[in-house]
Design a protein around this motif. Sequence first.
Motif, PDB file in Angstrom:
ATOM      1  N   ARG A  82     -24.929   9.345 -27.842  1.00  0.00           N
ATOM      2  CA  ARG A  82     -23.701   9.628 -27.093  1.00  0.00           C
ATOM      3  C   ARG A  82     -22.643  10.310 -27.960  1.00  0.00           C
ATOM      4  NH1 ARG A  82     -23.260   6.403 -22.262  1.00  0.00           N
ATOM      5  NH2 ARG A  82     -21.009   6.474 -22.536  1.00  0.00           N
ATOM      6  N   ASN A  85     -22.832  14.502 -27.460  1.00  0.00           N
ATOM      7  CA  ASN A  85     -22.061  15.262 -26.478  1.00  0.00           C
ATOM      8  C   ASN A  85     -20.681  14.622 -26.256  1.00  0.00           C
ATOM      9  OD1 ASN A  85     -22.840  13.040 -25.026  1.00  0.00           O
ATOM     10  ND2 ASN A  85     -23.366  14.159 -23.163  1.00  0.00           N
ATOM     11  N   MET A  87     -19.773  11.764 -25.519  1.00  0.00           N
ATOM     12  CA  MET A  87     -19.646  10.856 -24.384  1.00  0.00           C
ATOM     13  C   MET A  87     -18.894   9.598 -24.791  1.00  0.00           C
ATOM     14  SD  MET A  87     -20.626  11.706 -21.517  1.00  0.00           S
ATOM     15  CE  MET A  87     -21.139  11.179 -19.922  1.00  0.00           C
ATOM     16  N   VAL A 115     -15.432  19.919 -22.638  1.00  0.00           N
ATOM     17  CA  VAL A 115     -16.114  20.236 -21.389  1.00  0.00           C
ATOM     18  C   VAL A 115     -17.183  21.304 -21.621  1.00  0.00           C
ATOM     19  CG1 VAL A 115     -15.767  21.361 -19.157  1.00  0.00           C
ATOM     20  CG2 VAL A 115     -14.274  19.495 -19.851  1.00  0.00           C
ATOM     21  N   ARG A 118     -20.159  19.772 -23.336  1.00  0.00           N
ATOM     22  CA  ARG A 118     -21.057  19.008 -22.460  1.00  0.00           C
ATOM     23  C   ARG A 118     -21.856  19.927 -21.543  1.00  0.00           C
ATOM     24  NH1 ARG A 118     -16.640  14.861 -21.309  1.00  0.00           N
ATOM     25  NH2 ARG A 118     -16.659  13.603 -23.195  1.00  0.00           N
ATOM     26  N   ALA A 119     -21.338  21.133 -21.335  1.00  0.00           N
ATOM     27  CA  ALA A 119     -22.127  22.095 -20.566  1.00  0.00           C
ATOM     28  C   ALA A 119     -23.294  22.601 -21.416  1.00  0.00           C
ATOM     29  CB  ALA A 119     -21.250  23.253 -20.113  1.00  0.00           C
ATOM     30  N   ILE A 121     -24.643  20.739 -23.930  1.00  0.00           N
ATOM     31  CA  ILE A 121     -25.515  19.605 -24.247  1.00  0.00           C
ATOM     32  C   ILE A 121     -25.573  18.714 -23.002  1.00  0.00           C
ATOM     33  CG2 ILE A 121     -25.890  17.655 -25.771  1.00  0.00           C
ATOM     34  CD1 ILE A 121     -24.373  19.066 -27.906  1.00  0.00           C
ATOM     35  N   GLY A 122     -26.622  18.826 -22.236  1.00  0.00           N
ATOM     36  CA  GLY A 122     -26.755  18.036 -21.019  1.00  0.00           C
ATOM     37  C   GLY A 122     -27.244  16.640 -21.318  1.00  0.00           C
ATOM     38  N   MET A 123     -27.142  15.776 -20.294  1.00  0.00           N
ATOM     39  CA  MET A 123     -27.545  14.393 -20.555  1.00  0.00           C
ATOM     40  C   MET A 123     -28.227  13.784 -19.337  1.00  0.00           C
ATOM     41  SD  MET A 123     -25.361  11.503 -22.449  1.00  0.00           S
ATOM     42  CE  MET A 123     -26.117  10.004 -23.006  1.00  0.00           C
ATOM     43  N   PHE A 125     -29.480   9.931 -17.986  1.00  0.00           N
ATOM     44  CA  PHE A 125     -29.142   8.554 -18.325  1.00  0.00           C
ATOM     45  C   PHE A 125     -30.297   7.596 -18.040  1.00  0.00           C
ATOM     46  CE2 PHE A 125     -25.336  10.906 -17.675  1.00  0.00           C
ATOM     47  CZ  PHE A 125     -24.489  10.451 -18.667  1.00  0.00           C
ATOM     48  N   ASN A 129     -28.853   8.381 -11.863  1.00  0.00           N
ATOM     49  CA  ASN A 129     -27.527   8.284 -11.251  1.00  0.00           C
ATOM     50  C   ASN A 129     -27.160   9.559 -10.482  1.00  0.00           C
ATOM     51  OD1 ASN A 129     -27.323   9.845 -13.512  1.00  0.00           O
ATOM     52  ND2 ASN A 129     -25.528   8.849 -14.346  1.00  0.00           N
ATOM     53  N   PRO A 130     -27.929   9.900  -9.449  1.00  0.00           N
ATOM     54  CA  PRO A 130     -27.533  11.073  -8.662  1.00  0.00           C
ATOM     55  C   PRO A 130     -26.180  10.813  -7.986  1.00  0.00           C
ATOM     56  CG  PRO A 130     -29.237   9.839  -7.522  1.00  0.00           C
ATOM     57  CD  PRO A 130     -29.097   9.217  -8.880  1.00  0.00           C
ATOM     58  N   GLY A 142     -22.980  21.262 -11.116  1.00  0.00           N
ATOM     59  CA  GLY A 142     -22.675  21.815 -12.435  1.00  0.00           C
ATOM     60  C   GLY A 142     -22.403  23.315 -12.377  1.00  0.00           C
ATOM     61  N   ARG A 195     -30.440  18.483 -12.388  1.00  0.00           N
ATOM     62  CA  ARG A 195     -28.993  18.646 -12.417  1.00  0.00           C
ATOM     63  C   ARG A 195     -28.531  19.026 -13.826  1.00  0.00           C
ATOM     64  NH1 ARG A 195     -25.957  13.321 -10.867  1.00  0.00           N
ATOM     65  NH2 ARG A 195     -26.700  12.722 -12.916  1.00  0.00           N
ATOM     66  N   VAL A 199     -27.182  23.733 -15.467  1.00  0.00           N
ATOM     67  CA  VAL A 199     -26.087  24.395 -16.165  1.00  0.00           C
ATOM     68  C   VAL A 199     -26.588  25.101 -17.431  1.00  0.00           C
ATOM     69  CG1 VAL A 199     -24.207  22.983 -15.270  1.00  0.00           C
ATOM     70  CG2 VAL A 199     -25.426  22.215 -17.284  1.00  0.00           C
TER      71      VAL A 199
END
Lengths: 286, 440
Positions: A82, A85, A87, A115, A118-119, A121-123, A125, A129-130, A142, A195, A199
């Motif tokens: 975490r 990115n 987080m 921001v 994070r675009a 480096i995607g994540m 979980f 969690n859609p 995205g 998802r 991006v």
Amino acid sequence: MNEATSNTATRPGHHGVAAPVTVASGKERRAPLSDATKIHSKDVCVFYGQKQALFNVALDIPERQVTALIGPSGCGKSTYLRCLNRMNDVIEGCRVTGTIALDGENIYDTKLDVVMLRARIGMVFQKPNPFPKSIYDNVAYGPRIHGMSESKADLDDIVHGSLERAGLWNEVKDRLDSPGTGLSGGQQQRLCIARAIAVSPEVILMDEPCSALDPIATAKIEELIDELRENYTIIIVTHSMQQAARVSQKTAFFHLGNLVEWGETEQIFTSPRDERTQGYITGRFG
Amino acid sequence: MTDFTMPSVAGTATTRLRKPDLSPGRISRRYAAERRFRLYGVLAVSLAMVMLALLLVSIVSKGYSAFMQTRINLDIAFDAQEIDPQNTHDPAVLKAANYTALIRKALSAQFPDVTERIDRRRLYDVVSNGADLQLMKMVLANPAIIGTTQSVSLLAGDDFDMLNKGRISRDVPEAERVLSDKQVGWFDKLQSAGRVHYAFNTDFLTSGDSREPEQAGILGALVGSLLTMITTVVLALPLGVMSAIYLEEFAPKNRLTDIIEVNINNLAAVPSIVFGLLGLAVFLGFFGLPRSAPLVGGLVLSLMTLPTVIIATRTAVKAVPPSIREAAYGVGASQLQVVLHHVLPLATPGIMTGAIIGLARALGESAPLLMIGMVAFIVDVPHSIVDPSTVLPVQVYLWADSPERAFVERTSAGIMVLLVFLVLMNAAAIFVRRRFERRW
């Protein structure tokens, strides 16, 4: 506990044959491994309030390979993930020191836009969690917020391509408007991967992506990870050492907030240098 | 997690393991306790339903008759001599004419034997003393009727209306009755002549307050309440939701925000009259806003509603699962995007619930509005938020305070209108809530 103890070299492997743990780097490779460093980290310490969770972690993540982070619960592997990115910024009272550089650029630089980071480096979980929106909107979210499409057709292309790459297109192409939360657990997780890749990130972080899934869904995700590494740098946290062995090229072993050992997955699983690593992978503790 | 030494520790345990008690007595006691608990629940719900039913039956049985009105048909001679002797057709002249005289003539023609001054005055009470306005409006709308005789349905006087509805009993001795035996006789005579009508009371829903119960309507208060509620919603909802979201999502957690939080919770418990006094001092005294206006009423009520909205919104925002926030942050949403695209839509049902509770309380509130002058007697229906007006609960209070018998049914009818207003408002809020509700 069960998972850890079952991972001895003499137990049946993934294909039901009594064999040593299969190691991904031993498989046929589609792309030659470039050992260019994507993420370079040094002296990374993380504090939650007064408590220190990570101690001077120094780890280089190679480009377009899968790096697995393993270790017992509470060892700091998710915390490290975490950090990559940022987080942890969202968590109250969390402090990160040291340097983490993505392509040589310090991601904790105050001038860096988190921001945009994070675009890149995607994540994905632990729990799927859609968003409580349609399948289409989940993937399109995205690209929409980053202004990645000129037109509706553009966006359709992105959604189609992402679902295709996540191996979900054939299952959902007729019901893109139905809610993403209505899919099965494994499909939801692949939707989350779609998802994340919508991006066009450079790196994908996966925090125990299969821990809530059944073995069949897990196998699908693992297959997907193997395909995705052609285009993305993937870092996966996992509790399953078989999984680490199956999908990763590099493995890092964490224990009590320290990075004990990292290197080629094959080497970590066959000839670990540290006796703690040895103990963990042979199931003496965990 | 070095737990491979565990078995040796467990083996040294000396206490004997106890088995669960499976005796029938214990099980039946458990079943009995569950049955008892359910019974208490059913009893509590039934009691609440009975109370509600009693309340509604009492209000409706008293108030339904206000929606009907006794009217009396009279043959009115629109005498040109009386209305417009010069035949000018000038509205000013037509307005100033003495229409009461026309009604009196018609009544006298109906009862030629009533000659004594005092009796005649009592006879004139059969028709509402606002009936002349009705004639004036007829003439203004159509001056051609001057010189003709028309059968006009006129509002009956409140006491005769009550007599017709059975609210004034004929069995009571004359000395204790509002209407004398003579008056009752006249009314019966009109009735046997087929001149008494009993029709739906549109006036009640289309006119403002009046000193005369038969002319008093609810529209003024209804519009006043509507305007006040609109002002309250427009002020309290965005302010409350934005404060709550700022405090919950953006504000640093420190001593200052803690103090603010405690004070908001305290504000929710402040008696409403205090807000009224505050409104009087600040909005009327300092800012010099108009008295009795829905604008000020709405300002005061929104101060009162704000804490409720803030607390409800914060709870709703807190209840949004962190996984959704993480997911949104994970694809690179900014904090504002996370809040606007994900947290707020998911919190909307909770916010709406809080808003309903706050607004329902505000709608039924009268105490703070008394302080800012919304208790005044206002006949005109307000047209804007700065016109003097009253609100439904204050109107109910005013009518309940009036001595005339006919105001009793108007009071209950007012409560019925208030309840319908409340139900409609809640239905609208529930509709909004449903639209935003998502299944997980």
